[in-house]
Design an enzyme around this catalytic site. Structure first.
Site, PDB file in Angstrom:
ATOM      1  N   ARG A 144      26.494  16.463 -46.847  1.00 40.06           N
ATOM      2  CA  ARG A 144      26.314  17.790 -46.268  1.00 40.06           C
ATOM      3  C   ARG A 144      27.121  17.932 -44.981  1.00 40.06           C
ATOM      4  NH1 ARG A 144      21.011  18.725 -44.410  1.00 40.06           N
ATOM      5  NH2 ARG A 144      20.822  20.819 -45.225  1.00 40.06           N
ATOM      6  N   GLU A 163      32.605  15.749 -56.499  1.00 42.21           N
ATOM      7  CA  GLU A 163      32.898  16.784 -55.508  1.00 42.21           C
ATOM      8  C   GLU A 163      33.221  18.150 -56.084  1.00 42.21           C
ATOM      9  OE1 GLU A 163      35.045  15.237 -51.886  1.00 42.21           O
ATOM     10  OE2 GLU A 163      35.638  13.701 -53.326  1.00 42.21           O
ATOM     11  N   ARG A 198      41.721  20.862 -46.616  1.00 44.61           N
ATOM     12  CA  ARG A 198      40.412  20.210 -46.580  1.00 44.61           C
ATOM     13  C   ARG A 198      39.308  21.245 -46.386  1.00 44.61           C
ATOM     14  NH1 ARG A 198      39.330  15.164 -46.445  1.00 44.61           N
ATOM     15  NH2 ARG A 198      40.985  13.611 -46.512  1.00 44.61           N
ATOM     16  N   ASP A 242      33.485  20.277 -50.862  1.00 47.22           N
ATOM     17  CA  ASP A 242      34.537  20.601 -51.811  1.00 47.22           C
ATOM     18  C   ASP A 242      34.009  21.403 -52.989  1.00 47.22           C
ATOM     19  OD1 ASP A 242      37.287  19.333 -51.150  1.00 47.22           O
ATOM     20  OD2 ASP A 242      35.847  17.796 -50.578  1.00 47.22           O
ATOM     21  N   HIS A 293      33.801  13.884 -38.712  1.00 48.10           N
ATOM     22  CA  HIS A 293      34.511  15.105 -39.066  1.00 48.10           C
ATOM     23  C   HIS A 293      34.737  15.968 -37.835  1.00 48.10           C
ATOM     24  CE1 HIS A 293      34.636  14.774 -43.449  1.00 48.10           C
ATOM     25  NE2 HIS A 293      33.563  14.042 -43.290  1.00 48.10           N
ATOM     26  N   ARG A 304      35.020   4.540 -47.518  1.00 47.73           N
ATOM     27  CA  ARG A 304      35.356   5.590 -48.490  1.00 47.73           C
ATOM     28  C   ARG A 304      36.855   5.636 -48.684  1.00 47.73           C
ATOM     29  NH1 ARG A 304      34.939  12.146 -48.712  1.00 47.73           N
ATOM     30  NH2 ARG A 304      35.899  12.005 -46.651  1.00 47.73           N
TER      31      ARG A 304
END
Length: 915
Positions: free
Chosen positions: A610, A532, A747, A572, A149, A414
């Site tokens: 997390r 989520e 996002r 989310d 990320h 994913r």
């Protein structure tokens, strides 16, 4: 002096040493600025810092106007120099804090050394039997999962130099470090600071997923080589003290990765990317093992002239001379009587061959074959006077093979649930079945029936690394697992799981390529629902129960050891419902997962998604583990490690070792100590009722704010979120494919990142004050106080909120609003201020003290940071204003954007956990 007094004295010494290092590094940076750019830059830096401090402290004073005038007249080049100076300071201060955090953990460690040893003593004192402790640790599985990320804004070129400075600081702090050595270290630091100053901090190109994989492996390799082995050695020593024999096949810590496997919303992650990352991870793992074999050979100079060997080892050596005679001849006559070194030479050669080609007949079939070779060596040593040698580097290598295999880290895949449904609609459509138009229940029926049958939905096709559809992905996964072994990929995660059809969909696609074949009892991959949103978390128990009643799926779970992995998403759910409701619904979801496990007999492995910031589930890992519901943890846990948190927790071997020690200790304690709730039901019942009240009020306040008309416009203008896309810090787009421009489609990462840049940090606290006020006004103040004092979940929650409130700075945020936001949107900032003031008041009312007053060193550290962080924020506002004015020509706009991106980098460095 009392024990408390001793601790305070040691803390004060560590704090003094930290401040001394930061002052010295700051002075060295000042010298570098003068060397590189002249004294004018240093003078300007000090002027801006003084005025920025006045901006914070004055009410109606002149500092703000003076600072704005100074920055308004500043050229872009001079602005860049200013921001770079302050950012470099933060990099150096961060390194010093990391080094001293290791020292703090060492000084304040329990008498037994590592936290693990103290935890075992605590468990024994609590009545847990030694054999229960040993059994739990032997099957424990702590799995940090590294992700890509985009919150680590620093380039590797900078991080490498900072890593060397950290090592130099550690050496300088040694008691026996002589004056001449300190001078030499300081000279080297000067060189590195100059090198940092002359290095471009901004990436010129957006990184590809393979670049992100190399970054993750940089940390993984350091941890595996220098962090984990020492911790595992101490864990084994503690277990041996309980009467347990060493077991190199049982390693309680393994690593996972999403880098190269996370396709959700990232079109840059293709099947070819996955194959390339798996190949790269394999190469790194085999390089590590070959290096360790070389070190083992240096140690095992045991000679048959002195001591004999086992029959098994003798047989292996005879085979070696037949198959690997050239290798042994090349090793030389010096090791003719040293059988273990002969074996090491052959093992190293076989690992080399394996790295070059997985199909080389003289290489290894897999890590299990290597493990058997090492087992024979260990048994021979143990039987011939070398027991301690067997427990030295050889045991380290055996544990390493168990931990990393030939794959380094297990790669998770994913994908979004909708992608599977799109592929299935095409497949079923060719058979005349209206899958696309079916509702979720009908889809589940269709998919369940399909799993019961053996017909193919599509004709066989060759794996295509360039495939873009979900079925093509599964073909490539099958190819990769056939080539490298099933251990390289374990979990297939389905984002936005809402009902059982979302999970059955990829199961059917996996069946099409042979990864699932129930007629042959084959289930080579596990399927993981990711819940989520708030509604999905609330339905988690019902969804899991329904899923496990579907016979074909239940059989898959049985074939995989009766283990079902379940992932809960913090990011989310926070963006959806605010921090209070997100944290509470996840806590309730963990209880629901626990209950389903007890009802069905299926072991549930919870995967916690997390982030780095509190708004995305961040905060101390060990505290989060210990605050889970009683009975929710049974030795297994997966946790994502994201962005700058990876560098912060694992950048130094000592920090990596201590952080993993804390996390493992928490897993063991949480799994064994709370056999049942330690607090009576007549107390916990009111806790739950009041928490529901708090959550409902907080949710209403948060949703009212995010649903306010023109909130997207306020967010875009009061933060640099729209400009973040140009900062090449990640391969993932800020919005999912096809998303619009509203907040709902953004996002979670840029949502948090943007608010943090402007110091509003909405995701970390908004709504908490409304919730606590509702409980207090309803007459539940005493219950809330009891919750804070006695409930780990609530105490940890408020502690994390308290940290975020301290980092929030609405005086700086007001500067953004006043300069950048349309006046008719200013009432939105008034809502932020009102809720912030209410939250601070309510939190301090519950804790009975000022924010962070129980952590004076941390509080002072944050205050010192503000003096350097504020100028970057002020410069960022000025640059945003210029960029958005549209008055600059193309060349000037490029320079402004570069300067602006440097400020984003600088704030990220100063705030530490930005996303």
């Amino acid at each position: 002096m009392t024990e408390t007094g001793d601790a305070r004295r040691l803390d004060a010494q560590i704090d003094a040493a930290l401040r001394s290092d930061v002052r010295r590094l700051g002075s060295q940076l000042g010298d570098a600025l003068v060397r590189q750019e002249g004294p004018e830059l240093l003078e300007r830096v000090e002027t801006v810092r003084r005025l920025a401090r006045g901006l914070r402290r004055e009410t109606g004073g002149s500092s703000g106007a003076e600072l704005s005038a100074l920055l308004g007249d500043l050229g872009v080049v001079d602005a860049i120099m200013l921001v770079r100076a302050f950012t470099t300071y933060f990099h150096l201060a961060n390194v010093a804090e990391q080094v001293h955090r290791v020292e703090d953990l060492n000084v304040n460690a329990p008498a037994s050394g590592y936290r693990f040893g103290a935890t075992v003593e605590k468990l024994r004192a609590g009545g847990v039997a030694d054999d229960e402790i040993v059994a739990l640790v032997r099957r424990a599985d702590l799995r940090p999962v590294f992700t890509a990320h985009p919150t680590e804004a620093s380039r590797r070129s900078i991080l490498n130099k900072l890593a060397e400075i950290a090592l130099l600081l550690e050496g300088r702090a040694e008691r026996n470090c002589a004056s001449v050595d300190r001078d030499r270290i300081d000279r080297r630091v000067d060189v590195l600071i100059d090198a940092m100053w002359l290095t471009d901090e901004i990436r010129r190109e957006r990184p590809e997923p393979i670049d992100e994989a190399r970054s993750a492996m940089y940390y993984l390799e350091g941890i595996v080589r220098h962090g984990v082995p020492e911790l595992l050695d101490d864990v084994d020593a503690v277990l041996e003290g309980l009467g347990a024999a060493g077991d190199a096949s049982s390693v309680p810590i393994r690593f996972g990765s999403w880098v190269g496997g996370d396709r959700d919303g990232n079109p840059n992650v293709t099947p070819r990317t996955t194959m390339d990352v798996l190949r790269l991870q394999r190469r790194v793992a085999l390089d590590i093992l070959r290096s360790e074999v070389g070190a083992l050979s240096d140690e095992l100079s045991v000679s048959t002239v002195i001591r004999g060997i086992s029959n098994d080892l003798e047989a292996r050596l005879a085979e070696d001379h037949d198959r690997y005679g050239a290798v042994l001849a090349g090793a030389g006559r010096a090791i003719r009587h040293e059988p273990y070194r002969q074996r090491c030479a052959v093992i190293a050669d076989r690992l080399r061959r394996t790295a070059e080609s997985p199909s080389d007949p003289l290489g290894y079939d897999g890590p299990a074959e290597l493990a058997r070779d090492l087992d024979v060596m260990a048994a021979s040593l143990s039987a011939n006077g070398g027991g301690h040698l067997a427990g030295g580097r050889l045991a380290r290598l055996r544990r390493l093979v168990t931990m990393i295999g030939f794959h380094l880290a297990v790669l998770d895949i994913r994908e979004h649930a909708d992608r599977h449904h799109d592929a299935l609609a095409d497949l079923f459509g060719s058979l005349g079945v209206d899958y696309r138009g079916a509702d979720p229940r009908e889809r589940a029926r269709i998919l369940g029936a399909e799993l019961e049958s053996r017909r193919p939905l599509a004709p066989p096709r060759a794996p295509d690394p360039e495939a873009t559809d979900a079925l093509g992905l599964f073909s490539v996964l099958r190819l990769s697992m056939d080539r490298y072994g099933d251990e390289v990929i374990e979990s297939y995660i389905v984002s936005m799981t809402r009902d059982v059809s979302d999970l059955l969909g990829p199961v059917v696609l996996a069946r099409e390529v042979g990864l699932v074949d129930l007629s042959a009892d084959v289930a080579r991959i596990g399927f993981v629902p990711l819940f989520e949103t708030i509604d999905d978390l609330r339905g988690i128990g019902d969804t899991l129960r329904e899923l496990l009643t579907i016979a074909p799926y239940r059989r898959i779970v049985e074939l995989r050891g009766d283990v079902q992995e379940v992932m809960v998403g913090y990011s989310d759910s926070n963006k959806d419902g605010g921090i209070t409701t997100s944290q509470w619904e996840i806590h309730k979801a963990l209880r629901a997962i626990r209950d389903v496990a007890r009802e069905t007999g299926v072991r549930m492995r919870v995967f916690h998604g997390r982030g780095g910031s509190v708004g995305r589930g961040g905060g101390p890992t060990h505290a989060a583990i210990l605050s889970q519901p009683s009975g929710a943890l049974d030795g297994e846990v997966k946790i994502t490690e994201q962005g700058e948190v990876i560098a912060d927790k694992y950048g130094l071997p000592g920090l990596a070792r201590r952080n993993l020690d804390l996390a493992l200790s928490a897993v063991v304690e949480a799994s064994l100590l709370p056999r049942s709730s330690t607090v009576s039901a007549d107390r916990t019942g009111p806790w739950v009722e009041v928490m529901e009240l708090i959550s409902a009020a907080a949710y209403d306040a948060y949703r009212t704010f995010v649903e306010t008309p023109r909130l997207p416009e306020y967010f875009a203008t009061s933060t640099p979120v729209e400009e973040l896309g140009a900062l090449n810090i990640g391969s993932r787009p800020a919005r999912r494919r096809g998303a619009a421009s509203g907040v709902a489609d953004l996002r979670a990462i840029p949502w948090v990142f943007g608010w943090t840049q402007s110091r509003q940090i909405i995701p970390g606290w908004f709504g908490v004050g409304a919730g606590l006020a509702a409980a207090r006004e309803a007459g539940h103040g005493d219950v809330v106080a009891d919750m804070y004092a006695s409930w780990d979940f609530f105490g940890t929650f408020l502690s994390n909120v308290e940290m975020t409130l301290t980092k929030t700075d609405l005086d700086i945020a007001r500067h953004y609003v006043d300069r950048l936001v349309a006046p008719d949107l200013h009432p939105l900032f008034d809502l932020v201020v009102a809720e912030f003031d209410r939250t601070v008041a309510e939190v301090t009312n519950v804790t009975g003290r000022d924010l962070l007053s129980d952590l004076p060193v941390l509080s002072r550290t944050l205050a010192v940071r503000d003096a350097y962080l504020d100028p970057i924020n002020v410069v960022q506002v000025e640059l945003l204003d210029r960029v958005r004015s549209g008055q600059a020509d193309a060349a000037e706009t490029r320079r402004l954007q570069r300067a602006l991106l440097l400020t984003v980098n600088g704030v990220a460095a100063g705030m530490r956990n930005t996303g």
